[in-house]
Each structure stands twice: as structure tokens, then as C-alpha cells.
Design a protein around this motif. Sequence first.
Motif, PDB file in Angstrom:
ATOM      1  N   ILE A   1     -21.992   4.729 -11.088  1.00 58.43           N
ATOM      2  CA  ILE A   1     -22.895   5.103 -10.119  1.00 58.43           C
ATOM      3  C   ILE A   1     -22.728   6.464  -8.753  1.00 58.43           C
ATOM      4  N   HIS A   2     -21.413   6.207  -8.481  1.00 58.89           N
ATOM      5  CA  HIS A   2     -20.967   7.159  -7.687  1.00 58.89           C
ATOM      6  C   HIS A   2     -20.572   8.879  -8.434  1.00 58.89           C
ATOM      7  N   LEU A   3     -20.248   8.794  -9.476  1.00 61.21           N
ATOM      8  CA  LEU A   3     -20.121   9.564 -10.301  1.00 61.21           C
ATOM      9  C   LEU A   3     -21.934  10.343 -10.110  1.00 61.21           C
ATOM     10  N   SER A   4     -22.463   9.527 -10.353  1.00 57.28           N
ATOM     11  CA  SER A   4     -23.803   9.905 -10.850  1.00 57.28           C
ATOM     12  C   SER A   4     -24.296  10.973  -9.413  1.00 57.28           C
ATOM     13  N   ASN A   5     -23.627  10.423  -8.354  1.00 56.05           N
ATOM     14  CA  ASN A   5     -24.419  10.865  -7.520  1.00 56.05           C
ATOM     15  C   ASN A   5     -24.107  11.892  -6.975  1.00 56.05           C
ATOM     16  N   THR A   6     -22.420  12.298  -7.135  1.00 55.14           N
ATOM     17  CA  THR A   6     -21.313  13.282  -7.272  1.00 55.14           C
ATOM     18  C   THR A   6     -22.314  14.017  -8.030  1.00 55.14           C
ATOM     19  N   ASN A   7     -23.066  14.320  -8.810  1.00 52.52           N
ATOM     20  CA  ASN A   7     -23.149  15.329  -9.941  1.00 52.52           C
ATOM     21  C   ASN A   7     -24.218  15.518  -9.016  1.00 52.52           C
ATOM     22  N   ASN A   8     -25.296  14.988  -8.931  1.00 49.77           N
ATOM     23  CA  ASN A   8     -26.639  15.095  -8.076  1.00 49.77           C
ATOM     24  C   ASN A   8     -26.419  15.741  -7.141  1.00 49.77           C
ATOM     25  N   VAL A   9     -25.047  15.799  -6.050  1.00 49.37           N
ATOM     26  CA  VAL A   9     -25.100  16.103  -5.181  1.00 49.37           C
ATOM     27  C   VAL A   9     -24.784  17.845  -4.950  1.00 49.37           C
ATOM     28  N   LYS A  10     -23.642  18.267  -6.256  1.00 55.69           N
ATOM     29  CA  LYS A  10     -23.101  19.157  -6.349  1.00 55.69           C
ATOM     30  C   LYS A  10     -24.823  20.002  -6.877  1.00 55.69           C
ATOM     31  N   LEU A  11     -25.344  19.224  -7.556  1.00 61.26           N
ATOM     32  CA  LEU A  11     -26.321  20.479  -8.992  1.00 61.26           C
ATOM     33  C   LEU A  11     -27.516  21.257  -7.259  1.00 61.26           C
ATOM     34  N   LEU A  12     -27.774  19.667  -6.347  1.00 61.25           N
ATOM     35  CA  LEU A  12     -28.513  19.939  -5.577  1.00 61.25           C
ATOM     36  C   LEU A  12     -27.836  21.284  -4.514  1.00 61.25           C
ATOM     37  N   SER A  13     -26.504  21.362  -3.862  1.00 58.41           N
ATOM     38  CA  SER A  13     -25.835  22.378  -3.666  1.00 58.41           C
ATOM     39  C   SER A  13     -25.643  24.231  -4.280  1.00 58.41           C
ATOM     40  N   GLU A  14     -25.698  23.769  -5.725  1.00 66.20           N
ATOM     41  CA  GLU A  14     -25.886  24.746  -6.721  1.00 66.20           C
ATOM     42  C   GLU A  14     -27.602  25.633  -6.290  1.00 66.20           C
ATOM     43  N   ILE A  15     -28.177  24.482  -6.407  1.00 69.21           N
ATOM     44  CA  ILE A  15     -30.025  24.715  -6.366  1.00 69.21           C
ATOM     45  C   ILE A  15     -29.704  25.632  -5.051  1.00 69.21           C
ATOM     46  N   GLU A  16     -29.439  25.037  -4.118  1.00 68.26           N
ATOM     47  CA  GLU A  16     -29.498  25.068  -2.771  1.00 68.26           C
ATOM     48  C   GLU A  16     -29.162  26.983  -2.215  1.00 68.26           C
ATOM     49  N   PHE A  17     -28.179  26.944  -3.305  1.00 65.45           N
ATOM     50  CA  PHE A  17     -27.477  28.213  -3.103  1.00 65.45           C
ATOM     51  C   PHE A  17     -27.868  29.704  -3.593  1.00 65.45           C
ATOM     52  N   LEU A  18     -28.523  29.141  -4.689  1.00 63.45           N
ATOM     53  CA  LEU A  18     -29.286  30.420  -5.026  1.00 63.45           C
ATOM     54  C   LEU A  18     -30.763  30.230  -4.593  1.00 63.45           C
ATOM     55  N   VAL A  19     -31.107  29.523  -4.295  1.00 60.26           N
ATOM     56  CA  VAL A  19     -32.059  29.608  -3.555  1.00 60.26           C
ATOM     57  C   VAL A  19     -32.791  30.326  -2.269  1.00 60.26           C
TER      58      VAL A  19
END
Length: 913
Positions: free
Chosen positions: A259-277
Motif C-alpha cells: 500500500i505504501h509503495l502504491s501511494n509513493t508511486n501515485n505521489v511521484k506520478l502526480l509530481s511529474e504531471i504537475e511539473f509538465l503542466v
Amino acid sequence: MTAIKHALQRDIFTPNDERLLSIVNVCKAGKKKRNCFLCATVTTERPVQVNVVKVKKSDKGDFYKRQTAWALRDLAVVDAKDAVKENPEFDLHFDKVYKWVASSTVEKHTFISCIWKLNQRYLRKKIDFINVSSQLLEESVPSGENQSVAGGDEEAVDEYQELNAREEQDIEIMMEGCEYAISNAEAFAEKLSRELQVLDGANIQSIMASEKQVNILMKLLDEALKEVDQIELKLSSYEEMLQSVKEQMDQISESNHLIHLSNTNNVKLLSEIEFLVNHMDLAKGHIKALQEGDLTSSRGIEACTNAADALLQCMNVALRPGHDMLHAVKQQQQRFSDLREHFARRLASHLNSVFVQQFSQKFLHLYSRSHSISVPGHDQSSTLAQHSVELTLPNHHPFHRDLLRYAKLMEWLKNTDYGKYEGLTKNYMDYLSRLYEREIKDFFEVAKIKMTGTTREGKKFATLPRKESAVKQETESLHGSSGKLTGSTSSLNKLSVQSSGNRRSQSSSLLDMGNMSASDLDVADRTKFDKIFEQVLSELEPLCLAEQDFISKFFKLQQHQNISGTATNEAEEMDGGTLSRSYPSGVPQTVSSEKDMIRQMMTKIFRCIEPELNNLIALGDKIDSFNSLYMLVKMSHHVWTAQNVDPASFLSTTLGNVLVTVKRNFDKCISNQMKQMDEVKISKKSKVGILPFVAEFEEFAALAESIFKNAERRGDLDKAYIKLIRAVFVSVEKVANESQKTPRDVVMMENFHHIFATLSRLKISCLEAEKKEAKQKYTDHLQSYVIYSLGQPLEKLNHFFEGVEARVAQGIREEEVSYQLAFNKQELRKVIKEYPGKEVKKGLDNLYKKVDKHLCEEENLLQVVWHSMQDEFIRQYKHFEGLIARCYPGSGITMEFTIQDILDYCSSIAQSH
């Protein structure tokens, strides 16, 4: 190692009253150097000093020498690196960290153990031992490795233990109880031995009496062991019960990790998307400004500038690894690229239109003034004709101000599309070079007319009339995007310098430069030329500096960095050739910096300045060669000023090139003067007097001194002075030798007196030697002329006494001269009778008249020469009387006139004339 210890103790430490306790063979960590030894030592004298000494073999290798020593109290930390594994490395922290590698781990441990014991025994401040085994600190140091060799007594460090205060007190009490403890130590030792045996026996009996208590203690221990066994059985049962709980907890932990790994991946993905946007999203307002923004208004230009900067930031964002593989990122990048291409084309097209509009209006304005055509948007009161009449160049500040609004956009275009940027640069140079060529040629045309004093009826100064078709053709040619700007420009026909009256003469005088007579030269004309030439330079300088400043700001060329070759081809053609300049060597050099590019652009834009300046200089030299002096001073000052601002600028280079031409004309002027001196001819029928080139050198020097006062090129004038004065000297000698009517001495005397007077008045420092030489020549020839002239009125008397002096010189005694037949007393009286006072006065009067004929009135040397002749006559008279007294003693022969008579004769003659 023992042998080394003995050698070190003997050679190094014993002479210093030290004992060697431990030694380790080491080398510096990370360096391949010869090994050295670290030694732990103590002093033999109290208070005891403990040191760590570094000992190294000498360069020759035949003996050891003490290199460095540290006090043990300065040691802060001993780091053994690893307390479990065997590691020969260790660190000693003194004032800095010293890293060592021991030859063996055993030596390292022995040395550290010795340091620990010395610290425990002698130091109050305890050293930190890290990464050191606790067993090593408790063990004794092996006696074989830590024996002292001082004095031959072997004593292990751990066997010697200093008594504490209580032990010392007990020993003192025991020794006080025995009277012979000090006097008879052996008896005292035997007594102590006996008492020790008694005590040992008592201890053994006490142990044997406690056997029952020992048995009871053993039973209690057995019971304790049984209890321990029971406790272990209970613990085993508890462990089995907890095993199942452990398995359940492991499953829960694994689930939580996923569960922690999934949450970490989601946070990183959100960070990448926010960076590109955040970094690759361009606002709709910026997109609209890039596509449709108004490039004519200030607000629209500002919006386009902000949008272009935002687009550049989006395109230059540093993507993280893998971003460039995303399809959305690729699409966004392509969209940005399309926007950039579209806006770059729109911006380049608009700026080209601005160039065409600005410069076409300027051309129309120029032509409208010559044809009285009204141009909308321009004030009819401001005309180029007015500028030309006042000898001023039009101000381009309004055009620069309008274009500077696009400076940031030009910088953006330079960074994003260098090809279009360079195309705009080329078009700007093409348009502006033609405009400046027209204005500058008209400006120089007026300057030439003002210099010559001629006018053209029916024509305005601004420009020559042209047909309206030519105006239209020239204006339309500005709208071409490539190719050279063509069209005819006004040119000034060759000006023929008119001669009026005696404005030009054919005399060979010094001031006859450019076939002009000194008497006709007007100081006001020269001053007028000087002012016009200064005004021309003063107008050109701010024009060039303003344009250079604009180019630097508008095209963003103020940074001195290399032009990137990735933006466009470095060999981009400009004006039919590469962006390069031809240096004096003739080899084209590729422009390597933006500073060079500024100079290239300035050279193309103002390509007509240097030839126009050269033509103006040639005209000024033709009008009056003296103008080269004014031009040399003015041009030198402007070159010096330009070089102080920027030695490599276009203005400095151009003025420097023109200065070479001015200096060449100046040298030519001096050469022509010297040539004219060499070719001078004098009249055979009239007296010479002051030679023309001598008088004119005075005028030249006086004018040059006034022109070159505080000038930068004073050295050029000093060199010219030297050449001219030497040529004057030579020419005076030549004329004096060729003179037939005037005696040579008179020509030399008068002219060198005039030269000396001129140099004394002007005080030219570089001609001090020539001034002294002129004075010497004047004095010598004055004396020569006086002596030669005085020989004529008393010619026979002079010949007689010259013969007397010749006999004396041949060896005849003075008192025997009277016995010579030709020089006896009778001959002397006969010669003296021929020169009575009346004849002497008559001869002097004739001499005065002859001298008056020889000398010129302008130099006014008659009285000086006459006074010198009077002095010389009196000197000769005294000399003759002296010869009579010595060669004819007792004869009573005297001259028929006296010195007073001579003074009266000379005074009377001078007053009568």
C-alpha cells in the motif's frame, strides 16, 4: 624490530634523555613513499614528558634522523578503523588528522596499547580510543616489544607501577616501626618475609575453616540451576504460541508495504504531471499574442514580448529523463515549435516593413525638401537644407527610439532563429547605409562649398535636384528583401580652387605650399577652415557613436561572446560576401565575437565616411597646404578621444586611417618646403638680405606653435622642425656661397642672426641646439666680416705689420726686425705717413658706405656691425702700437692718429649717415 629499537634508542633517544617504549613501522595512507617509524617515548627526568616521535631514514639510508615530534597531551583521538577485523590502518588526531598504515596489525595493536597505558598513567586529559577492541586496552603490552634499553636495565612498562599516596603512607609507617629499616635493608627485608609467611599460613587456615560454607553455597547453586531449567521450558512454550502471531504480523506488514509503495508511486506520478503542466503549458493569452498580437502599438509589443519569453521558457525547460518519450510532450513541443516559427516569420516581416517605412519616409522627406513636396507626418520647417547651411547632420534619434521598442523581440529572435535575425541585420545595413551615404555626401558637399567660398545658384545645400521618377525608384527599391540598394546619390563635382589677385604666386618661398604666397594668406581663411574641419569631425563623432550604441542595444551585441555556430551557418553571406573584414594583410578573418560584428556593421553602414574625409582633406590641402597643420592637430585629438573610449571601435579605426593620410600630407608639405629651399634662386643684381625661406620659416614656426599648443602630436612637429631647420641651414650656406653682389659673411651673418632671434623668441625646446649653432654662426661670420672689411682702409699698414709678424714667427727676434731691409724704421715711417687722420677718416667713411650697401634694412645690423668694426679697429691699433714698441724700441715712431681720434671718426660717420 628489536635491533632497530636498540639502534634508535642508542642513536636518537639516549642523547635526548628519553626512553623508547614502543615502535611501529608505518607509511602514509594513499602514498607510496619510504617507510618511517612512529615511536612512543618518555623522558628520564621529572616531570615526565610523553611524546610520539616520527623517525625516518636519511636520504643516503645509512642512519636514522628525528623528523617530527608531537606531545601526547596534544593527541585528541586514536582511530583504529576497525575493532573486529584486522586492519593495519589507523589515524592519530593531533592539530590535524594523520593517516597511517602499519606494516602489521600486531605492531599497530601493540603501539595503540602502549599509548593507552601511557595516557592512563601520565595524562589527566584522557584520549578517545575509537574502533579499538576493549580486550586490547585491558591486555598487557608484551614485554618483548616494549622493553627499555636505557642504561642496560630491562623493565616492562606494565611491571612498573607508581605507588599511590595511601601506599606510600603505609610504607612510611611500617618503616618507622623498624629502627633499622634504612640502615640495614637486608634485615628489614628478612623481617618482612617472615611476617609474609605468617600471614600466608593464616590465610590457608582460614580457607580450610570455611569448607562448610562452600558446600552450602554449592547446594544453593544446584537448586538455582534447576529453577533456570523450568524457566527455559516455560519460555519455549511461550515462543511456540507467539510463532503463529508472527506469521500473521508478517502478512500484515507485507500488505502495508504494498500500500505504501502504491501511494509513493501515485505521489511521484502526480509530481511529474504537475511539473509538465506547470512548465510546458502556455497561457491562451500568450498564444493569441503570438498568433495575432499587434506589433505596432506599445501595449501590443509588450504583450508579444512577454508571450515570446514565456514560449522560450517552455521550449527550454529541462525535461527529466523519460519525458521526451511521452507522446503528449512530443505534441506540445511540436506545437511550441510551430508557434515559434510562425511568430518569427511574422516578427521578421513586420520589422522589415518598419525598416522600409522608416527609411522610405526619410528619403521622401529628403527629396521633398529639394522639390518643395509635402510629406505627411513631417514638419515643413525642419529641412535638410537648414541642416546643411548650418553644417549639421540630421538627428536619427526618433527612428532609433521607435525601433528600440523591438529590442527585446530582436533578442528573442536572435536566440530562437538566428537565420531570420541575421537577415534583418543585413536588411538594416542595406537600408541604412544608403541613407547615411546620401546624408553624409550632402554634408561633405556643403563643407567643401563653405571651405572654398563658392555657391551654386538655384540649388539648395541639402541635395541636388532630381527627377521625381528617380525619387520613386529609390523609394521603391527600399522594399526589396534582398540585394543591394541601388540609386544615384548627389556628388560634388571636382572643385577647382579659384585664384584671385595674388592668391596664388609662383615664388619658391617656404609658405608657397600649394602655390600660395605668404603675403596673400589670410589668417581668417585658415581659422575658418579650422572651424569647418572641427565642426565636420564634431558632427561625425556623435553620429557614429549614437548609431553604434543603437546597434548594440537593438541587435543585442553588447556581450563579447562567440557567435554560436549551431544557430546558423557562420559563413552566411552579407553584402555579397561572408561576414568578415579584410585586414591590412589582405587575409579575410571570420568574425569571432559580437564586438567584431558591431564593427563590421558600422563599416558597411558608414562606408562613405573615410573616402569623404580623405576627399575633404585633399581639398583642404589643395586650398592651402598650411591646412595640414590644423588637420593633423584636430584629427589627432579626435583619434585620441576615440581610442580612450574604445581602441578597436569603428570610429577609432576610421579616424586612425584618415590620420595616416593627414600625416602623409603633413610630411609631404614639409618635403615640399625642403625641396623649394633646395631650388631657390637669388638675383645677381640685388643684395641678398634676409632670404625668403628664412623669414617664412619664422612665420611657419610662429603659426605652428599657435596651432600645436598642447597638441597630442607635438612629436611630429618637433621632427618636422629638425628637418626644416637643417634644410634652412644648408640652403643659407648654399645661397651665401653662390652670392656675387653680397659678401658671403654678410649673407651668413644676417640670416643666422634672424634665425637665432626667431628661435629665441619662440622658445622651441627641440631646437635649442640649433639656436646655439645659429648664434655661433652669426658671431663667427660677424667677426670674419669685420676683420675682412677693416683690412681695406689700412691695407698697406696691415700688410706691413703682417710681414713683421711673419718675420717674428720665422724666428727673428723682435728687437732685430728693424734691421730687416723691408721692415726698417724708414719703411715704417713711410707707411705711417700714408695714413694721416684725414685719410683714416676718409677710409672709414668709405667703409661705412660699403657696409651700408651690403647690409639689409630689415635686419637692422648696421650699427651692430659698425660698433664691432670700431672695437676691432681699436684692437688692431693697440696691436700695431705694441709691435712698434717691441720691434722698434726707442725709435719714437707713433701713429699719426689716436684711439680718441678713432672714436670721434666712427661717431661722426655714424651720425652723418
